[in-house]
Design a protein around this motif. Structure first.
Motif, PDB file in Angstrom:
ATOM      1  N   LEU A  30      -1.771 -12.573  -2.708  1.00  0.00           N
ATOM      2  CA  LEU A  30      -1.858 -13.205  -4.031  1.00  0.00           C
ATOM      3  C   LEU A  30      -0.484 -13.309  -4.666  1.00  0.00           C
ATOM      4  O   LEU A  30      -0.109 -14.355  -5.213  1.00  0.00           O
ATOM      5  CB  LEU A  30      -2.807 -12.403  -4.934  1.00  0.00           C
ATOM      6  N   GLU A  31       0.280 -12.210  -4.556  1.00  0.00           N
ATOM      7  CA  GLU A  31       1.619 -12.234  -5.150  1.00  0.00           C
ATOM      8  C   GLU A  31       2.493 -13.286  -4.485  1.00  0.00           C
ATOM      9  O   GLU A  31       3.208 -14.036  -5.159  1.00  0.00           O
ATOM     10  CB  GLU A  31       2.273 -10.857  -5.037  1.00  0.00           C
ATOM     11  N   ALA A  65       4.247   2.845  -2.113  1.00  0.00           N
ATOM     12  CA  ALA A  65       2.998   2.150  -2.427  1.00  0.00           C
ATOM     13  C   ALA A  65       3.107   0.689  -2.058  1.00  0.00           C
ATOM     14  O   ALA A  65       2.162   0.083  -1.555  1.00  0.00           O
ATOM     15  CB  ALA A  65       2.671   2.310  -3.907  1.00  0.00           C
ATOM     16  N   PHE A  66       4.291   0.107  -2.323  1.00  0.00           N
ATOM     17  CA  PHE A  66       4.503  -1.302  -2.008  1.00  0.00           C
ATOM     18  C   PHE A  66       4.332  -1.548  -0.518  1.00  0.00           C
ATOM     19  O   PHE A  66       3.701  -2.518  -0.096  1.00  0.00           O
ATOM     20  CB  PHE A  66       5.894  -1.724  -2.482  1.00  0.00           C
ATOM     21  N   PHE A 107      -5.347  -3.684 -10.283  1.00  0.00           N
ATOM     22  CA  PHE A 107      -5.229  -5.041  -9.762  1.00  0.00           C
ATOM     23  C   PHE A 107      -6.338  -5.938 -10.324  1.00  0.00           C
ATOM     24  O   PHE A 107      -6.096  -7.065 -10.747  1.00  0.00           O
ATOM     25  CB  PHE A 107      -5.314  -5.027  -8.233  1.00  0.00           C
ATOM     26  N   GLU A 128       8.051   6.676  -4.789  1.00  0.00           N
ATOM     27  CA  GLU A 128       6.609   6.547  -4.546  1.00  0.00           C
ATOM     28  C   GLU A 128       6.151   5.109  -4.681  1.00  0.00           C
ATOM     29  O   GLU A 128       5.286   4.639  -3.956  1.00  0.00           O
ATOM     30  CB  GLU A 128       5.824   7.400  -5.549  1.00  0.00           C
ATOM     31  N   VAL A 129       6.748   4.437  -5.667  1.00  0.00           N
ATOM     32  CA  VAL A 129       6.350   3.064  -5.916  1.00  0.00           C
ATOM     33  C   VAL A 129       6.666   2.211  -4.704  1.00  0.00           C
ATOM     34  O   VAL A 129       5.857   1.405  -4.257  1.00  0.00           O
ATOM     35  CB  VAL A 129       7.062   2.522  -7.158  1.00  0.00           C
ATOM     36  N   PHE A 130       7.848   2.435  -4.138  1.00  0.00           N
ATOM     37  CA  PHE A 130       8.219   1.661  -2.953  1.00  0.00           C
ATOM     38  C   PHE A 130       7.309   1.996  -1.781  1.00  0.00           C
ATOM     39  O   PHE A 130       6.920   1.127  -1.010  1.00  0.00           O
ATOM     40  CB  PHE A 130       9.694   1.885  -2.603  1.00  0.00           C
ATOM     41  N   TYR A 154      -4.546  -8.302   0.557  1.00  0.00           N
ATOM     42  CA  TYR A 154      -4.990  -9.330  -0.401  1.00  0.00           C
ATOM     43  C   TYR A 154      -4.067  -9.393  -1.603  1.00  0.00           C
ATOM     44  O   TYR A 154      -3.768 -10.443  -2.145  1.00  0.00           O
ATOM     45  CB  TYR A 154      -6.448  -9.072  -0.821  1.00  0.00           C
ATOM     46  N   HIS A 155      -3.598  -8.199  -2.015  1.00  0.00           N
ATOM     47  CA  HIS A 155      -2.725  -8.117  -3.183  1.00  0.00           C
ATOM     48  C   HIS A 155      -1.390  -8.810  -2.901  1.00  0.00           C
ATOM     49  O   HIS A 155      -0.913  -9.628  -3.692  1.00  0.00           O
ATOM     50  CB  HIS A 155      -2.502  -6.653  -3.542  1.00  0.00           C
ATOM     51  N   LEU A 156      -0.844  -8.505  -1.751  1.00  0.00           N
ATOM     52  CA  LEU A 156       0.448  -9.100  -1.401  1.00  0.00           C
ATOM     53  C   LEU A 156       0.330 -10.608  -1.195  1.00  0.00           C
ATOM     54  O   LEU A 156       1.213 -11.375  -1.586  1.00  0.00           O
ATOM     55  CB  LEU A 156       1.018  -8.440  -0.143  1.00  0.00           C
ATOM     56  N   LYS A 162       1.405   0.674  -8.509  1.00  0.00           N
ATOM     57  CA  LYS A 162       1.287   1.085  -7.110  1.00  0.00           C
ATOM     58  C   LYS A 162       0.155   0.342  -6.398  1.00  0.00           C
ATOM     59  O   LYS A 162      -0.552   0.927  -5.579  1.00  0.00           O
ATOM     60  CB  LYS A 162       1.044   2.595  -7.011  1.00  0.00           C
ATOM     61  N   TYR A 163      -0.059  -0.887  -6.755  1.00  0.00           N
ATOM     62  CA  TYR A 163      -1.053  -1.733  -6.092  1.00  0.00           C
ATOM     63  C   TYR A 163      -2.433  -1.088  -6.061  1.00  0.00           C
ATOM     64  O   TYR A 163      -3.179  -1.201  -5.106  1.00  0.00           O
ATOM     65  CB  TYR A 163      -0.567  -2.118  -4.681  1.00  0.00           C
ATOM     66  N   LEU A 201      10.362   6.470  -8.461  1.00  0.00           N
ATOM     67  CA  LEU A 201      10.533   5.115  -7.962  1.00  0.00           C
ATOM     68  C   LEU A 201      10.250   5.066  -6.457  1.00  0.00           C
ATOM     69  O   LEU A 201       9.720   4.087  -5.942  1.00  0.00           O
ATOM     70  CB  LEU A 201      11.962   4.639  -8.262  1.00  0.00           C
ATOM     71  N   PRO A 210      -2.344  -3.189  -0.259  1.00  0.00           N
ATOM     72  CA  PRO A 210      -3.363  -3.963   0.461  1.00  0.00           C
ATOM     73  C   PRO A 210      -2.928  -5.416   0.656  1.00  0.00           C
ATOM     74  O   PRO A 210      -2.226  -5.987  -0.176  1.00  0.00           O
ATOM     75  CB  PRO A 210      -4.594  -3.875  -0.456  1.00  0.00           C
TER      76      PRO A 210
END
Lengths: 476, 150
Positions: A24-25, A13-14, B121, A9-11, A20-22, B115-116, A7, A18
């Motif tokens: 969009l979210e 990654a968050f 995506f 690692e996921v954070f 653009y991804h954030l 993980k984005y 978990l 990138p």
């Protein structure tokens, strides 16, 4: 692979995601939040506040129970009929010859029918008041359906409790939104109601004009070839009457059947008047032209005219007819006809089978009257010579429908005084699809003898002459 | 928006809260089944869950038309997708909001657990587009390029 997953690692990654991804979210989250926070429309809850209620009540002005009607309007001077309107009718206490009701075979005065109805009443009572599919079916209904199917030589017949609602239920059972109906401009009000309920596209062709129908079908065929995908999902129907109530003429069935084959359309024939009237044994317009009933996709008829019962029926192939037992609204949701009416109708059909002479008598009477009334000066007779319904209208009345109606009413009154009951054809003019010419709707019966016919002719002739004379005097 | 005299049984069940719960449970159970395959990574499972969910809802809600029940609408729903029939075409009802919010929630979860990653995506957002655009009121009754029109 799954073992590599943490978990943490996921954070990580968050945090390094990138932009653009954030973005969009974030956009999606904001959008959904806005959607959720806007006021929901609740489909079934519209509550009015006290103020709104009062406003609505204050706005409402009730229509008068009785609208303003001129004192000479026919509804204010009803003719009171006593007893059965058979060969003769008692109007306002006076017994006179009846040529006003659609009593073509005088089955109304048939003793056997009456006895059958009484016997049935003693067996079944007055009926269950339930629809056919809901405790409303008794054996008399099934027997009548069988009897009708056998009489007309079709696979199946389905009964309706009311003649008017037969065709107006049958049309919307098949024709749906997006379908195209090609309808004769002269069809009766019941068919117009069915057309309106179907929500289909309507193309009216000129009354009994086969070329006009072909033109419309060709236009449709051209549109269809441009939009083949659409053409695959729409159905096309041609709807005509066998014998037109409002005109007294017969549809050109042989040409219509040829057109049906050429353009692949479905053909519905409404036989309320022609059933029990046209053809050597009263089977209607198909027998009249010697055409197989299988050529017509759906035949609708009424038991109320020639058969002197109540109700109507549709008949044809089982594949077509059975559909109405779940989709014909009048069949599904109306109480079934009282069994005694069904028994009376069965007897009435038996009488037709046993006395084929009445049809030739009816044709003879109709022809004779048609010929004689046509020769009355100042009068036009619409319709086919063999039709028992004749529309008598006045020549030289121009476009003034009101004046013509008034003169026709005077003729009817004059004829009543002299011993023949006639009636002016009444329409809901504001609701009819096409304007109809004012006329006297004369109904011929097979029970009229030569002296009756001579009397009727003399009275009509005299009444027309005296009203014409009065009219001329008024002009001078 | 139009008067709805009779209920359309094809879509009325979607208004019940039980159906909403069932919908979420179906997604959860499907996701757990996918997770039970040892050769699939968690990221792949989330992308699969999201994509399968979007493909299924796109097919059921936005391509299938008509109703198996006989309704009194004289064949109006014959040309309408399942989504367009919900609440007789009324927009911004709570059922519509719920069914719009769920794919977005699944997408955000999938983004998080993948993980984005750029490839994930791309797949997830493209499939999301297919289920979100047809749900917009602006696309009610619209058939792009006449696809699936009749």
């Amino acid at each position: 692979m799954a073992g590599d997953w943490y978990l943490y690692e996921v954070f990580q990654a968050f945090l390094s995601a990138p932009a653009y991804h954030l973005l969009l979210e974030a956009f999606l989250v904001l959008w959904i939040l806005r959607l959720i926070l806007t006021k929901s429309y609740k489909p079934h809850k519209t509550r009015l506040g006290a103020k709104e209620k009062e406003e609505l009540i204050a706005e409402w002005t009730p229509e008068p129970l009785v609208p303003d009607t001129p004192s000479d309007h026919y509804t204010l001077h009803p003719r009171v009929v006593d007893g059965k309107p058979g060969k003769t009718v008692t109007i306002n206490g006076k017994k006179i010859l009846n040529m006003g009701t659609l009593n073509f075979l005088n089955m109304i005065e048939n003793k056997a029918m009456e006895e059958a109805a009484i016997t049935s009443l003693k067996t079944y009572g007055v009926g269950s008041c339930g629809p056919r599919g809901f405790y409303g079916t008794v054996d008399a209904h099934l027997q009548l359906e069988d009897k009708l199917a056998k009489f007309l030589g079709v696979e199946e017949a389905v009964l309706y409790s009311f003649g008017f609602s037969t065709i107006s239920s049958a049309i919307p059972a098949y024709a749906k939104r997006g379908d195209v109906l090609f309808v004769d401009a002269g069809v009766s009000f019941a068919i117009q109601q069915g057309i309106a309920a179907s929500r289909s596209h309507v193309r009216y062709f000129k009354h009994n004009d086969v070329d006009d129908l072909k033109r419309l079908l060709q236009l449709q065929a051209d549109t269809d070839s441009k939009h083949p995908k659409r053409a695959r999902v729409i159905r096309k129907f041609v709807i005509v009457e066998g014998l037109y109530l409002n005109y007294g003429d017969i549809c050109p069935l042989p040409e219509l059947v040829a057109i049906k084959q050429e353009y692949c359309v479905r053909l519905f024939v409404e036989e309320s008047l022609s059933f029990g009237v046209l053809g050597a044994s009263g089977k209607g317009v198909t027998e009249h032209f010697g055409i197989s009933v299988d050529e017509v996709d759906l035949i609708c008829g009424s038991l109320e005219n020639a058969l002197a019962a109540i109700g109507g029926f549709c008949c044809g192939k089982s594949y077509v007819i059975d559909h109405q037992r779940l989709s014909g609204l009048g069949y599904c949701f109306s109480a079934s006809m009282p069994p005694m009416i069904a028994s009376a109708a069965i007897t009435s059909l038996e009488q037709l089978e046993n006395n084929p002479d009445i049809f030739s008598a009816l044709v003879r009477n109709s022809r004779w009257l048609h010929e004689k009334i046509s020769s009355i000066p100042g009068v036009e007779v619409g319709g086919d010579p063999i039709s028992p319904v004749k529309h008598i209208s006045l020549k030289d009345c121009g476009e003034n429908g009101e004046q013509e109606t008034r003169m026709l009413e005077e003729i009817v009154q004059e004829a009543e005084n002299q011993g023949v009951a006639l009636t002016v054809a009444r329409y809901l003019h504001n609701e009819e699809a096409h304007p109809l010419r004012p006329s006297i709707r004369l109904a011929v019966s097979s029970s009229l003898t030569q002296p009756d016919l001579t009397l009727a002719l003399r009275v009509i002739s005299n009444a027309c002459a005296s009203v014409h004379r009065r009219d001329l005097d008024a002009v001078e | 928006m139009q008067a709805a005299g009779l209920v359309n049984p094809n879509t009325s069940w979607l208004n019940s809260r039980g159906a909403w719960l069932f919908y979420i449970l179906i997604i959860t159970v499907g996701h757990l089944i996918l997770l039970s395959f040892p050769f699939l990574s968690v990221a792949a499972v989330w992308t699969l869950t999201n994509t399968i969910h979007n493909i299924v809802t796109f097919t059921v809600l936005h391509t299938l038309k008509g109703t198996p029940w006989m309704t009194a609408d004289q064949g109006k729903s014959r040309l309408q997708t399942h989504w367009e029939q919900i609440d007789c075409g009324t927009q911004f009802t709570s059922t519509r909001k719920f069914f719009t919010a769920v794919p977005v929630a699944v997408f955000i979860l999938a983004s998080f657990y993948t993980k984005y990653d750029t490839v994930h995506f791309f797949v997830n957002s493209l499939s999301l587009l297919f289920v979100l655009l047809p749900k917009l009121p602006q696309f009610h009754g619209v058939r792009l390029f006449g696809i699936n029109k009749y």
